[in-house]
Design a protein around this motif. Structure first.
Motif, PDB file in Angstrom:
ATOM      1  N   THR A  24       0.632  -1.177  -0.017  1.00  0.00           N
ATOM      2  CA  THR A  24       0.100  -0.129   0.206  1.00  0.00           C
ATOM      3  C   THR A  24       0.767   1.322  -0.052  1.00  0.00           C
ATOM      4  O   THR A  24       0.328   2.380  -0.328  1.00  0.00           O
ATOM      5  CB  THR A  24      -1.005   0.261   1.203  1.00  0.00           C
ATOM      6  N   LEU A  25       2.328   1.040   0.036  1.00  0.00           N
ATOM      7  CA  LEU A  25       3.132   2.327   0.366  1.00  0.00           C
ATOM      8  C   LEU A  25       3.048   3.189  -0.925  1.00  0.00           C
ATOM      9  O   LEU A  25       2.928   4.250  -1.007  1.00  0.00           O
ATOM     10  CB  LEU A  25       4.298   1.838   0.663  1.00  0.00           C
ATOM     11  N   TYR A  26       3.071   2.301  -2.193  1.00  0.00           N
ATOM     12  CA  TYR A  26       3.136   3.343  -3.206  1.00  0.00           C
ATOM     13  C   TYR A  26       2.032   4.016  -3.538  1.00  0.00           C
ATOM     14  O   TYR A  26       2.271   5.311  -3.882  1.00  0.00           O
ATOM     15  CB  TYR A  26       2.878   1.992  -4.599  1.00  0.00           C
ATOM     16  N   PHE A  27       0.761   3.639  -3.154  1.00  0.00           N
ATOM     17  CA  PHE A  27      -0.239   4.537  -3.135  1.00  0.00           C
ATOM     18  C   PHE A  27      -0.105   5.681  -2.225  1.00  0.00           C
ATOM     19  O   PHE A  27      -0.579   6.704  -2.720  1.00  0.00           O
ATOM     20  CB  PHE A  27      -1.630   3.628  -3.051  1.00  0.00           C
ATOM     21  N   LYS A  28       0.277   5.361  -0.941  1.00  0.00           N
ATOM     22  CA  LYS A  28       0.303   6.690  -0.060  1.00  0.00           C
ATOM     23  C   LYS A  28       1.420   7.583  -0.643  1.00  0.00           C
ATOM     24  O   LYS A  28       1.445   8.655  -0.511  1.00  0.00           O
ATOM     25  CB  LYS A  28       0.833   6.080   1.231  1.00  0.00           C
ATOM     26  N   PHE A  29       2.541   7.108  -0.883  1.00  0.00           N
ATOM     27  CA  PHE A  29       3.744   7.910  -1.346  1.00  0.00           C
ATOM     28  C   PHE A  29       3.655   8.620  -2.602  1.00  0.00           C
ATOM     29  O   PHE A  29       4.496   9.689  -2.829  1.00  0.00           O
ATOM     30  CB  PHE A  29       5.095   7.195  -1.041  1.00  0.00           C
ATOM     31  N   SER A  30       2.944   7.915  -3.547  1.00  0.00           N
ATOM     32  CA  SER A  30       2.885   8.743  -5.030  1.00  0.00           C
ATOM     33  C   SER A  30       1.497   9.568  -4.818  1.00  0.00           C
ATOM     34  O   SER A  30       1.351   9.966  -5.955  1.00  0.00           O
ATOM     35  CB  SER A  30       2.705   7.454  -5.872  1.00  0.00           C
ATOM     36  N   ALA A  31       0.822   9.876  -3.834  1.00  0.00           N
ATOM     37  CA  ALA A  31      -0.312  10.497  -3.744  1.00  0.00           C
ATOM     38  C   ALA A  31      -1.510   9.868  -4.594  1.00  0.00           C
ATOM     39  O   ALA A  31      -1.894  10.677  -5.468  1.00  0.00           O
ATOM     40  CB  ALA A  31      -0.021  12.129  -3.996  1.00  0.00           C
ATOM     41  N   ALA A  32      -1.592   8.800  -4.814  1.00  0.00           N
ATOM     42  CA  ALA A  32      -2.552   8.319  -5.656  1.00  0.00           C
ATOM     43  C   ALA A  32      -3.934   8.678  -5.335  1.00  0.00           C
ATOM     44  O   ALA A  32      -4.353   8.984  -4.117  1.00  0.00           O
ATOM     45  CB  ALA A  32      -2.430   6.560  -5.591  1.00  0.00           C
ATOM     46  N   VAL A  36      -5.416   9.726  -1.390  1.00  0.00           N
ATOM     47  CA  VAL A  36      -5.797  11.382  -1.385  1.00  0.00           C
ATOM     48  C   VAL A  36      -7.197  11.538  -0.907  1.00  0.00           C
ATOM     49  O   VAL A  36      -7.466  12.057   0.216  1.00  0.00           O
ATOM     50  CB  VAL A  36      -5.340  12.074  -2.605  1.00  0.00           C
ATOM     51  N   TYR A  37      -8.068  10.526  -1.676  1.00  0.00           N
ATOM     52  CA  TYR A  37      -9.347  10.682  -1.228  1.00  0.00           C
ATOM     53  C   TYR A  37      -9.712  10.079   0.217  1.00  0.00           C
ATOM     54  O   TYR A  37     -10.336  10.927   0.934  1.00  0.00           O
ATOM     55  CB  TYR A  37     -10.294   9.754  -2.258  1.00  0.00           C
ATOM     56  N   ILE A  38      -9.077   9.105   0.691  1.00  0.00           N
ATOM     57  CA  ILE A  38      -9.192   8.351   1.911  1.00  0.00           C
ATOM     58  C   ILE A  38      -8.682   9.551   3.111  1.00  0.00           C
ATOM     59  O   ILE A  38      -9.377   9.741   3.901  1.00  0.00           O
ATOM     60  CB  ILE A  38      -8.562   7.108   2.102  1.00  0.00           C
ATOM     61  N   PHE A  39      -7.724  10.017   2.806  1.00  0.00           N
ATOM     62  CA  PHE A  39      -6.890  10.920   3.708  1.00  0.00           C
ATOM     63  C   PHE A  39      -7.723  12.295   3.915  1.00  0.00           C
ATOM     64  O   PHE A  39      -7.664  12.947   4.752  1.00  0.00           O
ATOM     65  CB  PHE A  39      -5.455  10.941   3.873  1.00  0.00           C
ATOM     66  N   GLY A  48      -0.989  13.224   7.071  1.00  0.00           N
ATOM     67  CA  GLY A  48      -1.377  11.896   7.640  1.00  0.00           C
ATOM     68  C   GLY A  48      -1.186  10.793   6.754  1.00  0.00           C
ATOM     69  O   GLY A  48      -0.720   9.629   6.998  1.00  0.00           O
ATOM     70  N   ARG A  49      -1.332  11.043   5.582  1.00  0.00           N
ATOM     71  CA  ARG A  49      -1.106  10.151   4.491  1.00  0.00           C
ATOM     72  C   ARG A  49       0.487   9.544   4.416  1.00  0.00           C
ATOM     73  O   ARG A  49       0.953   8.279   4.783  1.00  0.00           O
ATOM     74  CB  ARG A  49      -1.259  10.317   2.910  1.00  0.00           C
ATOM     75  N   ILE A  50       1.370  10.612   4.658  1.00  0.00           N
ATOM     76  CA  ILE A  50       2.839  10.298   4.628  1.00  0.00           C
ATOM     77  C   ILE A  50       3.208   9.634   6.138  1.00  0.00           C
ATOM     78  O   ILE A  50       3.983   8.729   5.986  1.00  0.00           O
ATOM     79  CB  ILE A  50       3.450  11.689   4.326  1.00  0.00           C
ATOM     80  N   PHE A  51       2.753  10.413   7.087  1.00  0.00           N
ATOM     81  CA  PHE A  51       2.913   9.617   8.217  1.00  0.00           C
ATOM     82  C   PHE A  51       2.579   8.256   8.483  1.00  0.00           C
ATOM     83  O   PHE A  51       3.242   7.393   8.917  1.00  0.00           O
ATOM     84  CB  PHE A  51       2.217  10.601   9.463  1.00  0.00           C
ATOM     85  N   VAL A  52       1.308   8.167   8.126  1.00  0.00           N
ATOM     86  CA  VAL A  52       0.976   6.503   8.273  1.00  0.00           C
ATOM     87  C   VAL A  52       1.754   5.495   7.182  1.00  0.00           C
ATOM     88  O   VAL A  52       2.195   4.711   7.700  1.00  0.00           O
ATOM     89  CB  VAL A  52      -0.752   6.395   7.769  1.00  0.00           C
ATOM     90  N   GLY A  53       2.257   6.248   6.077  1.00  0.00           N
ATOM     91  CA  GLY A  53       3.033   5.212   5.368  1.00  0.00           C
ATOM     92  C   GLY A  53       4.533   5.216   5.915  1.00  0.00           C
ATOM     93  O   GLY A  53       4.868   4.056   5.780  1.00  0.00           O
ATOM     94  N   VAL A  54       4.918   6.208   6.649  1.00  0.00           N
ATOM     95  CA  VAL A  54       6.195   5.719   7.086  1.00  0.00           C
ATOM     96  C   VAL A  54       6.245   5.029   8.662  1.00  0.00           C
ATOM     97  O   VAL A  54       7.045   4.136   8.492  1.00  0.00           O
ATOM     98  CB  VAL A  54       6.842   7.442   7.945  1.00  0.00           C
ATOM     99  N   LEU A  55       4.900   4.957   8.996  1.00  0.00           N
ATOM    100  CA  LEU A  55       4.816   4.109  10.185  1.00  0.00           C
ATOM    101  C   LEU A  55       4.504   2.680   9.797  1.00  0.00           C
ATOM    102  O   LEU A  55       5.184   1.624  10.134  1.00  0.00           O
ATOM    103  CB  LEU A  55       3.527   4.660  11.160  1.00  0.00           C
ATOM    104  N   GLU A  56       3.970   2.727   8.510  1.00  0.00           N
ATOM    105  CA  GLU A  56       3.593   1.234   7.915  1.00  0.00           C
ATOM    106  C   GLU A  56       5.082   0.748   7.350  1.00  0.00           C
ATOM    107  O   GLU A  56       5.316  -0.477   7.644  1.00  0.00           O
ATOM    108  CB  GLU A  56       2.868   1.006   6.741  1.00  0.00           C
ATOM    109  N   VAL A  94     -16.893  -0.071   2.450  1.00  0.00           N
ATOM    110  CA  VAL A  94     -16.467   0.039   0.986  1.00  0.00           C
ATOM    111  C   VAL A  94     -16.179   1.252   0.827  1.00  0.00           C
ATOM    112  O   VAL A  94     -16.878   2.299   1.050  1.00  0.00           O
ATOM    113  CB  VAL A  94     -17.806  -0.525   0.353  1.00  0.00           C
ATOM    114  N   VAL A  95     -15.201   1.463   0.310  1.00  0.00           N
ATOM    115  CA  VAL A  95     -14.547   2.594  -0.079  1.00  0.00           C
ATOM    116  C   VAL A  95     -14.252   2.633  -1.699  1.00  0.00           C
ATOM    117  O   VAL A  95     -13.576   2.019  -2.247  1.00  0.00           O
ATOM    118  CB  VAL A  95     -13.314   3.029   0.426  1.00  0.00           C
ATOM    119  N   GLN A  96     -14.906   3.802  -2.229  1.00  0.00           N
ATOM    120  CA  GLN A  96     -14.897   3.924  -3.618  1.00  0.00           C
ATOM    121  C   GLN A  96     -15.129   2.773  -4.311  1.00  0.00           C
ATOM    122  O   GLN A  96     -14.080   2.240  -5.305  1.00  0.00           O
ATOM    123  CB  GLN A  96     -13.495   4.733  -4.010  1.00  0.00           C
ATOM    124  N   ASN A  97     -15.907   2.105  -4.159  1.00  0.00           N
ATOM    125  CA  ASN A  97     -16.377   0.657  -4.975  1.00  0.00           C
ATOM    126  C   ASN A  97     -15.200  -0.170  -5.070  1.00  0.00           C
ATOM    127  O   ASN A  97     -15.161  -1.073  -5.618  1.00  0.00           O
ATOM    128  CB  ASN A  97     -16.770   1.051  -6.218  1.00  0.00           C
TER     129      ASN A  97
END
Length: 131
Positions: A24-32, A36-39, A48-56, A94-97
């Motif tokens: 899932t890091l690719y999606f977080k770090f590339s701002a997919a 972006v929608y979720i965060f 939060g997206r970047i911080f959660v990615g670093v923690l993961e 369910v998030v974005q189908n």
């Protein structure tokens, strides 16, 4: 100090938790757009997206190293508890189908991390557990 043996399938749970978080890091770090929608929905974009990615990332690395598995799993429990909470309170299952795929992955990582902490509890410094 007594050496604890872990079930021989511990490596499988370690791989499951780490692979799910790492993929899932690719999606977080590339701002997919999905990330972006979720965060944005939970009011944590972009920090939060970047911080959660670093923690993961940190959790995944620690989980894969046998001596630090419990510490990585503790971080994973924290992050995935937050993810499950956000799904149940703000995002929905369910998030974005996605048919609930992200929710199921978060639950899977949460459960595997809980089991890993239990199995590797003797490696947590300064904490005494009853047998």
């Amino acid at each position: 100090m007594k050496t604890q043996t872990h079930p021989k399938w511990s490596w499988l749970l370690r791989l499951v938790a780490a692979v799910i978080m790492l993929q899932t890091l690719y999606f977080k770090f590339s701002a997919a757009p999905e990330s972006v929608y979720i965060f944005s929905t939970v009011g944590m974009e972009p920090w939060g997206r970047i911080f959660v990615g670093v923690l993961e990332l940190i959790a995944s690395i620690l989980i894969l190293i046998p001596r630090t598995t419990a510490y990585g799993a503790l971080i994973g429990i924290g992050v995935m508890t937050g993810a499950v909470f956000m799904h149940l309170t703000r995002l929905g299952i369910v998030v974005q189908n996605d048919s609930g795929k992200l929710f199921v992955m978060a639950l899977t990582v949460l459960i595997t991390c809980l089991v890993l902490v239990y199995w590797h509890r003797s490696s947590i410094s300064g904490v005494k557990f009853r047998s």
